[in-house]
Motif scaffolding. Structure first.
Motif, PDB file in Angstrom:
ATOM      1  N   GLY A  50       0.977  -1.086  -0.147  1.00  0.00           N
ATOM      2  CA  GLY A  50       0.018  -0.029   0.047  1.00  0.00           C
ATOM      3  C   GLY A  50       0.368   1.070  -0.348  1.00  0.00           C
ATOM      4  O   GLY A  50       0.245   2.544   0.036  1.00  0.00           O
ATOM      5  N   VAL A  51       2.394   1.851  -0.140  1.00  0.00           N
ATOM      6  CA  VAL A  51       3.038   2.264  -0.044  1.00  0.00           C
ATOM      7  C   VAL A  51       3.740   2.543  -0.803  1.00  0.00           C
ATOM      8  O   VAL A  51       4.062   1.433  -2.207  1.00  0.00           O
ATOM      9  CB  VAL A  51       3.863   2.291   1.666  1.00  0.00           C
ATOM     10  CG1 VAL A  51       5.191   3.608   0.812  1.00  0.00           C
ATOM     11  CG2 VAL A  51       3.537   2.700   2.193  1.00  0.00           C
ATOM     12  N   ASN A  52       3.850   3.943  -2.249  1.00  0.00           N
ATOM     13  CA  ASN A  52       4.157   4.330  -3.214  1.00  0.00           C
ATOM     14  C   ASN A  52       4.894   5.187  -3.467  1.00  0.00           C
ATOM     15  O   ASN A  52       5.140   5.415  -2.320  1.00  0.00           O
ATOM     16  CB  ASN A  52       3.328   4.289  -4.361  1.00  0.00           C
ATOM     17  CG  ASN A  52       1.962   2.791  -4.812  1.00  0.00           C
ATOM     18  OD1 ASN A  52       3.264   2.290  -5.208  1.00  0.00           O
ATOM     19  ND2 ASN A  52       1.043   2.832  -4.497  1.00  0.00           N
ATOM     20  N   VAL A  53       5.928   5.514  -4.461  1.00  0.00           N
ATOM     21  CA  VAL A  53       5.918   6.870  -4.466  1.00  0.00           C
ATOM     22  C   VAL A  53       5.290   7.877  -4.459  1.00  0.00           C
ATOM     23  O   VAL A  53       4.060   7.926  -5.017  1.00  0.00           O
ATOM     24  CB  VAL A  53       7.293   6.731  -5.662  1.00  0.00           C
ATOM     25  CG1 VAL A  53       7.876   8.303  -6.317  1.00  0.00           C
ATOM     26  CG2 VAL A  53       8.314   5.702  -6.149  1.00  0.00           C
ATOM     27  N   ILE A  98       7.394   3.153  10.903  1.00  0.00           N
ATOM     28  CA  ILE A  98       6.045   1.651  10.722  1.00  0.00           C
ATOM     29  C   ILE A  98       5.570   2.182   9.468  1.00  0.00           C
ATOM     30  O   ILE A  98       5.086   3.750   9.203  1.00  0.00           O
ATOM     31  CB  ILE A  98       5.759   1.928  11.434  1.00  0.00           C
ATOM     32  CG1 ILE A  98       4.678   2.709  12.011  1.00  0.00           C
ATOM     33  CG2 ILE A  98       6.638   1.029  12.520  1.00  0.00           C
ATOM     34  CD1 ILE A  98       4.024   2.661  13.523  1.00  0.00           C
ATOM     35  N   ILE A  99       4.577   1.779   8.193  1.00  0.00           N
ATOM     36  CA  ILE A  99       3.880   1.449   8.116  1.00  0.00           C
ATOM     37  C   ILE A  99       2.516   1.465   8.449  1.00  0.00           C
ATOM     38  O   ILE A  99       2.144   0.770   9.342  1.00  0.00           O
ATOM     39  CB  ILE A  99       3.750  -0.084   6.916  1.00  0.00           C
ATOM     40  CG1 ILE A  99       4.979   0.503   6.367  1.00  0.00           C
ATOM     41  CG2 ILE A  99       2.614   0.412   5.590  1.00  0.00           C
ATOM     42  CD1 ILE A  99       5.693   1.779   5.619  1.00  0.00           C
ATOM     43  N   GLY A 107      -6.054   3.903   2.618  1.00  0.00           N
ATOM     44  CA  GLY A 107      -4.927   4.546   2.700  1.00  0.00           C
ATOM     45  C   GLY A 107      -3.666   3.536   3.776  1.00  0.00           C
ATOM     46  O   GLY A 107      -3.894   4.499   4.470  1.00  0.00           O
ATOM     47  N   ASN A 108      -2.611   3.473   2.754  1.00  0.00           N
ATOM     48  CA  ASN A 108      -1.678   3.181   3.869  1.00  0.00           C
ATOM     49  C   ASN A 108      -0.589   4.589   4.407  1.00  0.00           C
ATOM     50  O   ASN A 108      -0.449   5.431   2.770  1.00  0.00           O
ATOM     51  CB  ASN A 108      -0.629   1.996   3.865  1.00  0.00           C
ATOM     52  CG  ASN A 108      -1.433   0.720   4.074  1.00  0.00           C
ATOM     53  OD1 ASN A 108      -2.695   1.019   4.543  1.00  0.00           O
ATOM     54  ND2 ASN A 108      -0.998   0.106   3.732  1.00  0.00           N
ATOM     55  N   PHE A 109       0.240   4.818   4.691  1.00  0.00           N
ATOM     56  CA  PHE A 109       1.000   5.760   4.947  1.00  0.00           C
ATOM     57  C   PHE A 109       2.252   5.542   5.958  1.00  0.00           C
ATOM     58  O   PHE A 109       2.422   4.593   6.685  1.00  0.00           O
ATOM     59  CB  PHE A 109       0.561   7.446   5.330  1.00  0.00           C
ATOM     60  CG  PHE A 109       0.401   7.321   6.798  1.00  0.00           C
ATOM     61  CD1 PHE A 109       1.220   7.253   8.075  1.00  0.00           C
ATOM     62  CD2 PHE A 109      -1.301   6.742   7.583  1.00  0.00           C
ATOM     63  CE1 PHE A 109       0.457   7.739   9.336  1.00  0.00           C
ATOM     64  CE2 PHE A 109      -1.392   6.981   8.757  1.00  0.00           C
ATOM     65  CZ  PHE A 109      -0.758   7.594   9.493  1.00  0.00           C
ATOM     66  N   VAL A 110       3.442   6.259   5.655  1.00  0.00           N
ATOM     67  CA  VAL A 110       4.771   6.654   6.366  1.00  0.00           C
ATOM     68  C   VAL A 110       5.025   6.511   7.551  1.00  0.00           C
ATOM     69  O   VAL A 110       4.840   8.070   7.871  1.00  0.00           O
ATOM     70  CB  VAL A 110       5.864   6.248   5.766  1.00  0.00           C
ATOM     71  CG1 VAL A 110       7.006   5.747   6.626  1.00  0.00           C
ATOM     72  CG2 VAL A 110       6.128   5.412   4.628  1.00  0.00           C
ATOM     73  N   GLU A 111       5.100   6.593   8.697  1.00  0.00           N
ATOM     74  CA  GLU A 111       5.080   6.853  10.005  1.00  0.00           C
ATOM     75  C   GLU A 111       6.112   7.202  10.753  1.00  0.00           C
ATOM     76  O   GLU A 111       6.490   6.363  10.758  1.00  0.00           O
ATOM     77  CB  GLU A 111       3.527   6.816  10.953  1.00  0.00           C
ATOM     78  CG  GLU A 111       3.357   6.991  12.066  1.00  0.00           C
ATOM     79  CD  GLU A 111       2.496   6.493  13.674  1.00  0.00           C
ATOM     80  OE1 GLU A 111       2.438   7.063  14.170  1.00  0.00           O
ATOM     81  OE2 GLU A 111       1.826   5.801  13.179  1.00  0.00           O
TER      82      GLU A 111
END
Length: 150
Positions: A50-53, A98-99, A107-111
């Protein structure tokens, strides 16, 4: 003559709408934002589901950067990731990354979870404490099977 005027007006409205959509898209993506400079940090994840550029990087729920590069490391079979963090945000060097998910349908994000170190990451440093994405399907399968699956 009236038909030509109508066509020109409709064409102008369509072009204005396309331009407005382009400006909005650039603002949402952060393209051309003349804000503060950023510095890169690297991290290696087991799963980047779920994580992309372009995915947001957040600290305490506030966007502080974006994911700028994702590549599969052919030796470790992990997702090597580069995140760009605003230069006015200092990250302690014992922080973890963490994701996270915005919810069941989000959606997912980077934390980034800050540590307590008095020293900070510099440009190009690696965050070694990582936690990949948790698959909701895997969790549901474990729950349905009673948690005994391996």
């Amino acid at each position: 003559m009236a038909e030509n005027t109508t066509e020109v007006l409709v064409g102008g409205v369509v072009l204005a709408a396309a331009f407005a959509f382009g400006v909005y898209g650039a603002q949402v993506a952060g393209v051309g934002s003349g804000g503060s400079a950023a510095y890169p940090l690297t991290a290696s994840f087991r799963s980047l589901e779920g994580v992309n550029v372009g995915t947001d990087v957040r600290l305490a729920g506030v966007k502080i950067g974006t994911v700028t590069d994702v590549a599969l490391n052919s030796e470790t079979y992990r997702a090597d990731t580069v995140v760009s963090v605003r230069s006015d945000t200092q990250i302690p060097d014992d922080s973890s990354i963490i994701i996270s998910s915005e919810g069941l349908l989000g959606g997912n994000f980077v934390e980034i979870v800050p540590g307590g170190s008095p020293f900070y990451f510099g440009a190009g440093d690696e965050i070694t404490d990582t936690q990949g994405a948790v698959s909701l399907i895997s969790l549901l399968l474990k729950f349905v099977s009673g948690g005994d699956s391996q």
